[in-house]
Enzyme design. Sequence first.
Site, PDB file in Angstrom:
ATOM      1  N   GLY A  12       0.831  -1.208   0.000  1.00 25.70           N
ATOM      2  CA  GLY A  12       0.000   0.000   0.000  1.00 25.70           C
ATOM      3  C   GLY A  12       0.863   1.256   0.000  1.00 25.70           C
ATOM      4  N   GLN A  13       0.204   2.398   0.122  1.00 31.18           N
ATOM      5  CA  GLN A  13       0.921   3.683   0.058  1.00 31.18           C
ATOM      6  C   GLN A  13       1.992   3.791   1.147  1.00 31.18           C
ATOM      7  OE1 GLN A  13      -1.278   7.378  -1.000  1.00 31.18           O
ATOM      8  NE2 GLN A  13      -2.939   6.405   0.122  1.00 31.18           N
ATOM      9  N   LEU A  14       1.583   3.599   2.396  1.00 25.42           N
ATOM     10  CA  LEU A  14       2.523   3.781   3.503  1.00 25.42           C
ATOM     11  C   LEU A  14       3.592   2.694   3.506  1.00 25.42           C
ATOM     12  CD1 LEU A  14       3.355   5.325   6.043  1.00 25.42           C
ATOM     13  CD2 LEU A  14       1.760   3.897   7.353  1.00 25.42           C
ATOM     14  N   ASP A  64      -1.833 -12.842   5.481  1.00 31.26           N
ATOM     15  CA  ASP A  64      -3.185 -12.283   5.617  1.00 31.26           C
ATOM     16  C   ASP A  64      -3.418 -12.026   7.101  1.00 31.26           C
ATOM     17  OD1 ASP A  64      -5.859 -11.773   5.889  1.00 31.26           O
ATOM     18  OD2 ASP A  64      -6.520 -13.430   4.604  1.00 31.26           O
ATOM     19  N   ALA A  80      -4.879  -2.443   5.744  1.00 31.22           N
ATOM     20  CA  ALA A  80      -6.215  -1.964   6.118  1.00 31.22           C
ATOM     21  C   ALA A  80      -7.131  -2.049   4.913  1.00 31.22           C
ATOM     22  CB  ALA A  80      -6.146  -0.509   6.601  1.00 31.22           C
ATOM     23  N   TYR A  81      -8.418  -1.958   5.201  1.00 34.10           N
ATOM     24  CA  TYR A  81      -9.407  -1.734   4.140  1.00 34.10           C
ATOM     25  C   TYR A  81      -9.588  -0.217   4.112  1.00 34.10           C
ATOM     26  CZ  TYR A  81     -13.674  -2.107   1.367  1.00 34.10           C
ATOM     27  OH  TYR A  81     -14.606  -1.998   0.363  1.00 34.10           O
ATOM     28  N   THR A 130      -6.958   6.721  11.921  1.00 29.73           N
ATOM     29  CA  THR A 130      -7.424   7.774  11.010  1.00 29.73           C
ATOM     30  C   THR A 130      -8.134   8.932  11.705  1.00 29.73           C
ATOM     31  OG1 THR A 130      -9.031   8.153   9.222  1.00 29.73           O
ATOM     32  CG2 THR A 130      -9.501   6.339  10.671  1.00 29.73           C
ATOM     33  N   ASP A 131      -8.139  10.070  11.034  1.00 34.95           N
ATOM     34  CA  ASP A 131      -8.926  11.236  11.480  1.00 34.95           C
ATOM     35  C   ASP A 131     -10.434  10.941  11.403  1.00 34.95           C
ATOM     36  OD1 ASP A 131      -8.655  11.054   8.679  1.00 34.95           O
ATOM     37  OD2 ASP A 131      -9.019  13.179   8.375  1.00 34.95           O
ATOM     38  N   TYR A 161     -16.183   2.883   7.724  1.00 37.18           N
ATOM     39  CA  TYR A 161     -14.721   2.871   7.779  1.00 37.18           C
ATOM     40  C   TYR A 161     -14.225   3.459   9.119  1.00 37.18           C
ATOM     41  CZ  TYR A 161      -9.932   4.497   6.836  1.00 37.18           C
ATOM     42  OH  TYR A 161      -8.579   4.744   6.916  1.00 37.18           O
TER      43      TYR A 161
HETATM   44  N1  LIG Z   1      -5.196   6.684   2.692  1.00 41.76           N
HETATM   45  C1  LIG Z   1      -5.599   7.618   3.534  1.00 41.76           C
HETATM   46  O1  LIG Z   1      -6.027   8.726   3.145  1.00 41.76           O
HETATM   47  C2  LIG Z   1      -5.553   7.362   5.008  1.00 41.76           C
HETATM   48  C3  LIG Z   1      -5.958   8.378   5.883  1.00 41.76           C
HETATM   49  C4  LIG Z   1      -5.903   8.135   7.254  1.00 41.76           C
HETATM   50  C5  LIG Z   1      -5.452   6.919   7.736  1.00 41.76           C
HETATM   51  N2  LIG Z   1      -5.081   5.942   6.862  1.00 41.76           N
HETATM   52  C6  LIG Z   1      -4.613   4.660   7.409  1.00 41.76           C
HETATM   53  O2  LIG Z   1      -3.250   4.500   7.067  1.00 41.76           O
HETATM   54  C7  LIG Z   1      -2.938   3.106   6.898  1.00 41.76           C
HETATM   55  C8  LIG Z   1      -2.225   2.897   5.575  1.00 41.76           C
HETATM   56  O3  LIG Z   1      -3.073   3.385   4.545  1.00 41.76           O
HETATM   57  P1  LIG Z   1      -2.669   3.288   3.004  1.00 41.76           P
HETATM   58  O4  LIG Z   1      -3.313   4.454   2.328  1.00 41.76           O
HETATM   59  O5  LIG Z   1      -1.210   3.038   2.885  1.00 41.76           O
HETATM   60  O6  LIG Z   1      -3.505   1.981   2.606  1.00 41.76           O
HETATM   61  P2  LIG Z   1      -3.515   1.213   1.204  1.00 41.76           P
HETATM   62  O7  LIG Z   1      -2.687   1.932   0.207  1.00 41.76           O
HETATM   63  O8  LIG Z   1      -4.935   0.930   0.902  1.00 41.76           O
HETATM   64  O9  LIG Z   1      -2.757  -0.135   1.573  1.00 41.76           O
HETATM   65  C9  LIG Z   1      -3.316  -1.078   2.424  1.00 41.76           C
HETATM   66  C10 LIG Z   1      -2.652  -2.400   2.101  1.00 41.76           C
HETATM   67  O10 LIG Z   1      -3.194  -3.391   2.981  1.00 41.76           O
HETATM   68  C11 LIG Z   1      -3.371  -4.577   2.220  1.00 41.76           C
HETATM   69  N3  LIG Z   1      -4.324  -5.461   2.849  1.00 41.76           N
HETATM   70  C12 LIG Z   1      -5.679  -5.442   2.786  1.00 41.76           C
HETATM   71  N4  LIG Z   1      -6.190  -6.485   3.467  1.00 41.76           N
HETATM   72  C13 LIG Z   1      -5.142  -7.168   3.978  1.00 41.76           C
HETATM   73  C14 LIG Z   1      -5.032  -8.337   4.755  1.00 41.76           C
HETATM   74  N5  LIG Z   1      -6.106  -9.019   5.158  1.00 41.76           N
HETATM   75  N6  LIG Z   1      -3.793  -8.770   5.112  1.00 41.76           N
HETATM   76  C15 LIG Z   1      -2.707  -8.099   4.710  1.00 41.76           C
HETATM   77  N7  LIG Z   1      -2.741  -6.982   3.949  1.00 41.76           N
HETATM   78  C16 LIG Z   1      -3.955  -6.535   3.594  1.00 41.76           C
HETATM   79  C17 LIG Z   1      -3.872  -4.044   0.885  1.00 41.76           C
HETATM   80  O11 LIG Z   1      -3.770  -5.042  -0.102  1.00 41.76           O
HETATM   81  P3  LIG Z   1      -4.836  -5.017  -1.320  1.00 41.76           P
HETATM   82  O12 LIG Z   1      -4.640  -3.701  -2.015  1.00 41.76           O
HETATM   83  O13 LIG Z   1      -4.462  -6.212  -2.113  1.00 41.76           O
HETATM   84  O14 LIG Z   1      -6.202  -5.103  -0.672  1.00 41.76           O
HETATM   85  C18 LIG Z   1      -2.927  -2.875   0.668  1.00 41.76           C
HETATM   86  O15 LIG Z   1      -1.723  -3.275   0.059  1.00 41.76           O
HETATM   87  C19 LIG Z   1      -4.275   2.375   7.036  1.00 41.76           C
HETATM   88  O16 LIG Z   1      -4.390   1.888   8.337  1.00 41.76           O
HETATM   89  C20 LIG Z   1      -5.316   3.455   6.807  1.00 41.76           C
HETATM   90  O17 LIG Z   1      -6.525   3.171   7.484  1.00 41.76           O
HETATM   91  C21 LIG Z   1      -5.097   6.145   5.515  1.00 41.76           C
END
Ligand SMILES: NC(=O)c1ccc[n+]([C@@H]2O[C@H](COP(=O)([O-])OP(=O)(O)OC[C@H]3O[C@@H](n4cnc5c(N)ncnc54)[C@H](OP(=O)(O)O)[C@@H]3O)[C@@H](O)[C@H]2O)c1
Length: 292
Positions: A12-14, A39, A63-64, A104-105, A128
């Site tokens: 994912g992004q982070l 998983d 995360a989802y 998250t916020d 969410y």
């Molecule tokens: N993005 C935002 O704006 C935002 C804002 C506030 C907080 N956050 C939090 O920051 C964190 C990182 O966010 P991000 O934007 O980097 O998320 P992301 O890009 O959606 O990456 C999440 C990763 O988790 C993987 N994943 C999903 N289900 C899984 C499972 N059961 N086991 C293992 N991996 C799994 C996903 O794989 P798949 O793609 O294959 O499903 C994806 O690679 C999360 O906790 C999110 O809630 C994000």
Amino acid sequence: MNSKILVTGANGQLGNEIRRICRNFPGLEFIFTDVDMLDITNPDAVSVFMEASRPAIVVNCAAYTNVDGAEESVKNVRKINSLAPQVLAAACAMQDAFLIHISTDYVFDGEATKPYTEDDETNPISVYGNSKLEGEEKIKTVFDNYLILRTSWMYSEFGHNFVRSIISLAKERETLEIVNDQIGSPTYARDLANCIIDIIIKSILNPKAYLPGIYHYANQGSCSWYEFAQEILDVVGIKTCKLVPISTDQFPAVAKRPKYSVLDTTKIRASFGIGIPNWRDSLRECLSSMRS
Ligand SMILES: NC(=O)c1ccc[n+]([C@@H]2O[C@H](COP(=O)([O-])OP(=O)(O)OC[C@H]3O[C@@H](n4cnc5c(N)ncnc54)[C@H](OP(=O)(O)O)[C@@H]3O)[C@@H](O)[C@H]2O)c1
């Protein structure tokens, strides 16, 4: 203490940003996994993996994250965002490992008029947000060896995010309507990745400075989605697309979003001596990194 760090959700992004900067820290050993390798909703798989790899720290980036999609997929969202953090916490507790979990916020309802502190009351208004708050609470029931970092409006060069969407839409269209009455702090995933490594080195691997708990991390300053989009187009130099500010009521999103979700970052800056860049500077950095 060993310095082995397990990163989940690493595609994912982070996770990707941590992967990118980890080479700057040769003293730390990283194990990167995503759902195909580990998983996090599968307790047996987590326990076997943790037993075999024995990390000192787990950074849960999995995360989802599809806020609208979550409204229609409640069971799956809860499994990933609420139950899996508990599974990870339990596995960490078994092995005396530390858990860094990202939240998250959107745990707030957005009715505030000043930045949210870690002590402010939570009241999520979406599936969410609810699932992420439940994840926080479940970790707290398991043990105290955690750091929950709440962040907001995250973007990076990788994956699905507002910055990438705006650039590609603006290249195709002459006008774009963007919500102008939701206020938050755009956060560059690389800044958060650097903060996480900084905390690991300064605090978790140095028990004298050990400060578990909930912390807010977001780039400094705030804006609306409209102002964020305008800044993106200005920096990229796209002049062929006109942005039109609209209200939340005019934008048909499935999930409700907080009107105001700026995070107060005083605690994390004071506790770990961390400097946080302004969102405009970080956006420039991300866009320049994208170009190169
Ligand atoms: N993005 C935002 O704006 C935002 C804002 C506030 C907080 N956050 C939090 O920051 C964190 C990182 O966010 P991000 O934007 O980097 O998320 P992301 O890009 O959606 O990456 C999440 C990763 O988790 C993987 N994943 C999903 N289900 C899984 C499972 N059961 N086991 C293992 N991996 C799994 C996903 O794989 P798949 O793609 O294959 O499903 C994806 O690679 C999360 O906790 C999110 O809630 C994000």
